[in-house]
Scaffold this active site. Structure first.
Site, mmCIF file in Angstrom:
data_model
loop_
_atom_site.group_PDB
_atom_site.id
_atom_site.type_symbol
_atom_site.label_atom_id
_atom_site.label_comp_id
_atom_site.label_asym_id
_atom_site.label_seq_id
_atom_site.Cartn_x
_atom_site.Cartn_y
_atom_site.Cartn_z
ATOM 1 N N ALA A 28 1.617 2.342 5.843
ATOM 2 C CA ALA A 28 1.209 0.980 5.466
ATOM 3 C C ALA A 28 -0.290 0.874 5.242
ATOM 4 O O ALA A 28 -0.877 -0.182 5.419
ATOM 5 C CB ALA A 28 1.642 0.004 6.556
ATOM 6 N N ARG A 35 -2.941 -4.561 -6.678
ATOM 7 C CA ARG A 35 -2.318 -5.437 -7.679
ATOM 8 C C ARG A 35 -1.820 -6.772 -7.109
ATOM 9 O O ARG A 35 -1.277 -7.597 -7.828
ATOM 10 C CB ARG A 35 -1.173 -4.690 -8.374
ATOM 11 C CG ARG A 35 -1.695 -3.703 -9.410
ATOM 12 C CD ARG A 35 -0.573 -3.127 -10.212
ATOM 13 N NE ARG A 35 0.151 -2.100 -9.472
ATOM 14 C CZ ARG A 35 1.425 -1.808 -9.671
ATOM 15 N NH1 ARG A 35 2.131 -2.484 -10.551
ATOM 16 N NH2 ARG A 35 2.006 -0.847 -8.976
ATOM 17 N N LYS A 53 -1.534 -6.153 1.840
ATOM 18 C CA LYS A 53 -0.232 -6.270 1.167
ATOM 19 C C LYS A 53 0.939 -6.400 2.122
ATOM 20 O O LYS A 53 1.805 -7.258 1.946
ATOM 21 C CB LYS A 53 -0.010 -5.064 0.245
ATOM 22 C CG LYS A 53 1.350 -5.102 -0.441
ATOM 23 C CD LYS A 53 1.437 -4.141 -1.593
ATOM 24 C CE LYS A 53 1.609 -2.710 -1.147
ATOM 25 N NZ LYS A 53 1.833 -1.816 -2.307
ATOM 26 N N GLN A 64 -5.685 5.116 9.315
ATOM 27 C CA GLN A 64 -5.962 6.143 8.307
ATOM 28 C C GLN A 64 -7.152 5.673 7.473
ATOM 29 O O GLN A 64 -7.049 4.716 6.722
ATOM 30 C CB GLN A 64 -4.749 6.365 7.381
ATOM 31 C CG GLN A 64 -4.979 7.509 6.393
ATOM 32 C CD GLN A 64 -4.062 7.436 5.184
ATOM 33 O OE1 GLN A 64 -3.415 6.426 4.933
ATOM 34 N NE2 GLN A 64 -4.014 8.509 4.426
ATOM 35 N N THR A 69 -0.248 10.147 0.836
ATOM 36 C CA THR A 69 0.846 9.962 1.800
ATOM 37 C C THR A 69 0.942 11.123 2.790
ATOM 38 O O THR A 69 1.308 10.921 3.951
ATOM 39 C CB THR A 69 2.189 9.791 1.068
ATOM 40 O OG1 THR A 69 2.315 10.842 0.091
ATOM 41 C CG2 THR A 69 2.283 8.451 0.348
ATOM 42 N N GLY A 82 5.772 0.578 4.490
ATOM 43 C CA GLY A 82 5.564 -0.803 4.931
ATOM 44 C C GLY A 82 5.768 -1.818 3.826
ATOM 45 O O GLY A 82 5.934 -3.010 4.086
ATOM 46 N N GLY A 124 7.795 9.560 -8.308
ATOM 47 C CA GLY A 124 7.956 10.998 -8.174
ATOM 48 C C GLY A 124 9.379 11.365 -8.582
ATOM 49 O O GLY A 124 10.327 10.665 -8.231
ATOM 50 N N ALA A 138 11.594 -60.851 16.285
ATOM 51 C CA ALA A 138 10.890 -60.202 15.166
ATOM 52 C C ALA A 138 9.401 -60.483 15.256
ATOM 53 O O ALA A 138 8.982 -61.571 15.630
ATOM 54 C CB ALA A 138 11.456 -60.712 13.846
HETATM 55 C C1 UD1 Z 1 4.924 7.535 -3.662
HETATM 56 C C2 UD1 Z 1 5.521 8.919 -3.752
HETATM 57 C C3 UD1 Z 1 6.445 8.990 -4.967
HETATM 58 C C4 UD1 Z 1 7.511 7.915 -4.865
HETATM 59 C C5 UD1 Z 1 6.865 6.547 -4.673
HETATM 60 C C6 UD1 Z 1 7.923 5.532 -4.366
HETATM 61 C C7 UD1 Z 1 3.882 10.481 -2.872
HETATM 62 C C8 UD1 Z 1 2.831 11.468 -3.228
HETATM 63 N N1 UD1 Z 1 4.462 9.880 -3.916
HETATM 64 O O1 UD1 Z 1 4.120 7.332 -4.791
HETATM 65 O O2 UD1 Z 1 7.054 10.241 -5.051
HETATM 66 O O3 UD1 Z 1 8.305 7.914 -6.026
HETATM 67 O O4 UD1 Z 1 5.971 6.569 -3.556
HETATM 68 O O5 UD1 Z 1 7.332 4.266 -4.363
HETATM 69 O O6 UD1 Z 1 4.178 10.297 -1.713
HETATM 70 N N2 UD1 Z 1 0.074 5.110 1.797
HETATM 71 C C9 UD1 Z 1 -0.682 5.304 2.934
HETATM 72 N N3 UD1 Z 1 -1.794 6.073 2.863
HETATM 73 C C10 UD1 Z 1 -2.195 6.686 1.710
HETATM 74 C C11 UD1 Z 1 -1.414 6.472 0.541
HETATM 75 C C12 UD1 Z 1 -0.284 5.685 0.631
HETATM 76 O O7 UD1 Z 1 -0.362 4.769 4.005
HETATM 77 O O8 UD1 Z 1 -3.205 7.364 1.733
HETATM 78 C C13 UD1 Z 1 1.283 4.278 1.878
HETATM 79 C C14 UD1 Z 1 1.229 3.040 1.024
HETATM 80 O O9 UD1 Z 1 0.752 1.943 1.766
HETATM 81 C C15 UD1 Z 1 2.679 2.845 0.618
HETATM 82 C C16 UD1 Z 1 3.239 4.262 0.617
HETATM 83 O O10 UD1 Z 1 2.368 5.015 1.395
HETATM 84 O O11 UD1 Z 1 3.398 2.103 1.572
HETATM 85 C C17 UD1 Z 1 3.336 4.822 -0.792
HETATM 86 O O12 UD1 Z 1 2.081 4.806 -1.368
HETATM 87 P P1 UD1 Z 1 1.902 4.544 -2.920
HETATM 88 O O13 UD1 Z 1 0.472 4.641 -3.265
HETATM 89 O O14 UD1 Z 1 2.638 3.335 -3.329
HETATM 90 O O15 UD1 Z 1 2.638 5.863 -3.475
HETATM 91 P P2 UD1 Z 1 2.998 6.184 -4.951
HETATM 92 O O16 UD1 Z 1 1.838 6.823 -5.590
HETATM 93 O O17 UD1 Z 1 3.597 5.013 -5.601
#
Ligand code: UD1
Ligand code: CA
Length: 454
Positions: A7, A13, A20, A75, A81, A103, A138, A421
């Site tokens: 999260a 956006r 968010k 983080q 991720t 999240g 992905g 009244a």
């Molecule tokens: C990620 C996946 C992708 C998948 C998509 C689904 C990876 C590399 N890619 O892409 O394969 O199809 O989700 O929606 O995992 N987050 C953190 N810390 C970070 C980055 C992200 O906590 O450093 C959290 C975000 O808050 C979110 C989730 O991880 O809840 C996914 O992050 P997001 O940036 O939306 O990943 P995508 O690039 O969309």
């Protein structure tokens, strides 16, 4: 089992000062939906990786007591991720598997997660969906049917971009292997991020099984990245609630026009007209009908009661066979006994009203104890506030209050009393008597209206 909820993402956006995952869906933060669903699986602990909005995110969930404790992991900076999961690693129990949730994916169902965990066994399992438009996700690369790796949109070649099976991000991993796998992630990719998804290829290379599991519905896996997506998921959620209500025998005038932000319990043959909002814990008894455009929050409405259109009810207990509204406001700590009528433009606050009593038009009853079979005339006001303190009004059984009466609290109206009244009652009215405070009526013979001077 361990649960890690990612999260830390910023949610650019949303164009919002609120992190968010704290935006509300059905009146509850996105993250709280995910935490509540995770708790259905009774994990040993839940790790939330947070970043943006730090303290606000922690505080928002601090009041939500639940079985599995939450461990908060910061983080900073957010390097992907894989990097996010690495921050959580020291807090995870090696002997148990780890379920990874997002999240910002609020509608995932407990039943789906249980299937995912079962499919993982001692290995890995990834929740995937087939999308007509897989842009941005992905992709799941399979070889002879088996999952081989995940390639991110920005790193995918044209053939991989044509794959429609995508990674939802939700997966189950063997915790004991994570340390080694996460240590081997590199950020040499199109986004210079540590991709959690790269552990799939590492698992396969080691001979760890990687299963793919699909949810019953795609909406379970949809994430919120914008207000538009938030609104879409809100409609999905409300549609599901409406479907469940009807499935249990509730009549909805229009299932697309009801909002439940909390829990709505209904007896048999309940009818709900359009545009009603239910918040918190609401319980409606048998045969209750709710008119159009009502807002009902933390309330109990007993059987046979009719709430007419445009009522606002909060923290109240409404007895059986009452009639409330249209246009009534029932404020906190109000208790209506059976057969009570509260009509249009009547406000009741922190008061009890006894069986068979009526306040049908234009009244304010605050901090009062109203007995049985009392008639409160139009325009009656309990003056409960002296500018500094609140005082109570007691109106005993069988009292008749004439229109446009003010009861200046603290004051008591004895059983069976009648107030004429227009009375301004400043001391107690004895039982059984007529009390009236009113200048004597006079008529002046020969009186002339003033005329305009030239
Ligand atoms: C990620 C996946 C992708 C998948 C998509 C689904 C990876 C590399 N890619 O892409 O394969 O199809 O989700 O929606 O995992 N987050 C953190 N810390 C970070 C980055 C992200 O906590 O450093 C959290 C975000 O808050 C979110 C989730 O991880 O809840 C996914 O992050 P997001 O940036 O939306 O990943 P995508 O690039 O969309
Ligand atoms: Ca995303």
């Amino acid at each position: 089992m361990n649960v890690v909820i990612l999260a830390a993402g910023q949610g650019k956006r949303m164009y919002s000062d609120t992190p968010k995952v704290l935006h509300a869906l059905a009146g509850k933060p996105l993250l709280a939906h995910v935490v509540d669903t995770a708790r259905e699986l009774s994990p040993k602990r839940i790790c939330v990786v947070y970043g943006h909005g730090g303290e606000a995110v922690r505080e928002s969930l601090s009041s939500r007591v639940g079985t599995s404790p939450i461990t908060w992991v910061l983080q900073e900076p957010q390097l992907g991720t894989g990097h996010a999961l690495k921050q959580a690693l020291p807090h995870l129990e090696d002997s148990a598997t780890t379920l990874i949730l997002y999240g910002d994916v609020p509608l995932i169902r407990g039943a789906t997660l249980k299937r995912l965990c079962a499919a993982a066994g001692a290995g890995m399992a990834v929740l995937t969906v087939e999308l007509d438009d897989a842009q941005g996700y992905g992709r799941i690369v399979r070889k002879a049917g088996a999952i081989e790796r995940i390639v991110e949109q920005k790193d995918a070649n044209p053939a991989e971009q044509a794959i429609r099976e995508v990674n939802t991000g939700i997966m189950v991993v063997p915790t004991a292997k994570l340390n080694a796998w996460l240590g081997r992630l590199s950020n040499e990719n199109a986004q210079s991020e540590y991709y959690l998804t790269d552990i799939v290829a590492l698992a396969v290379a080691e001979g760890t099984s990687v299963s793919g599991v699909q949810p019953h519905a795609v909406w379970e896996t949809l994430g919120v990245n914008s207000r538009n997506q938030l609104a879409e998921l809100e409609r999905v959620y409300q549609g599901n609630v409406a479907g469940e209500l009807m499935g249990r025998g509730v009549t909805l005038a229009d299932p697309a026009r009801i909002d439940v932000r909390g829990h709505l319990g209904c007896g048999r043959d309940v009818t709900i007209d359009v545009n009603c909002v239910f918040e918190g814990e609401v319980a409606l008894g048998d045969r209750v009908s709710i008119g159009a455009n009502c807002v009902v929050k933390n309330a109990r409405v007993a059987s046979g009661t009719r709430i007419e259109p445009f009522c606002h009810i909060e923290d109240a207990d409404i007895g059986a066979n009452c009639r409330v509204g249209p246009y009534a406001r029932i404020r906190p700590h109000t208790v209506l006994d059976e057969d009570v009528h509260v009509g249009n433009f009547v406000e009741v606050k922190a008061s009890t009203i006894g069986k068979g009593s009526k306040a049908n038009h234009l009244a304010y009853i605050g901090d009062s104890e109203v007995g049985r079979n009392v008639n409160v005339g139009a325009g009656t006001i309990t003056c409960n506030y002296d500018g500094a303190n609140k005082h109570r009004t007691v109106i005993e059984d069988d009292v008749f209050i004439g229109s446009d009466t003010q009861l200046v609290a603290p004051v008591r109206v004895g059983r069976g009393a009648t107030l004429g009244a227009g009375t301004t009652l400043t001391s107690d009215a004895p039982e059984g008597q007529l009390t009236v405070s009113r200048a004597k009526q006079v008529s002046i013979r020969g009186w002339k209206r003033p005329v305009k001077t030239k």
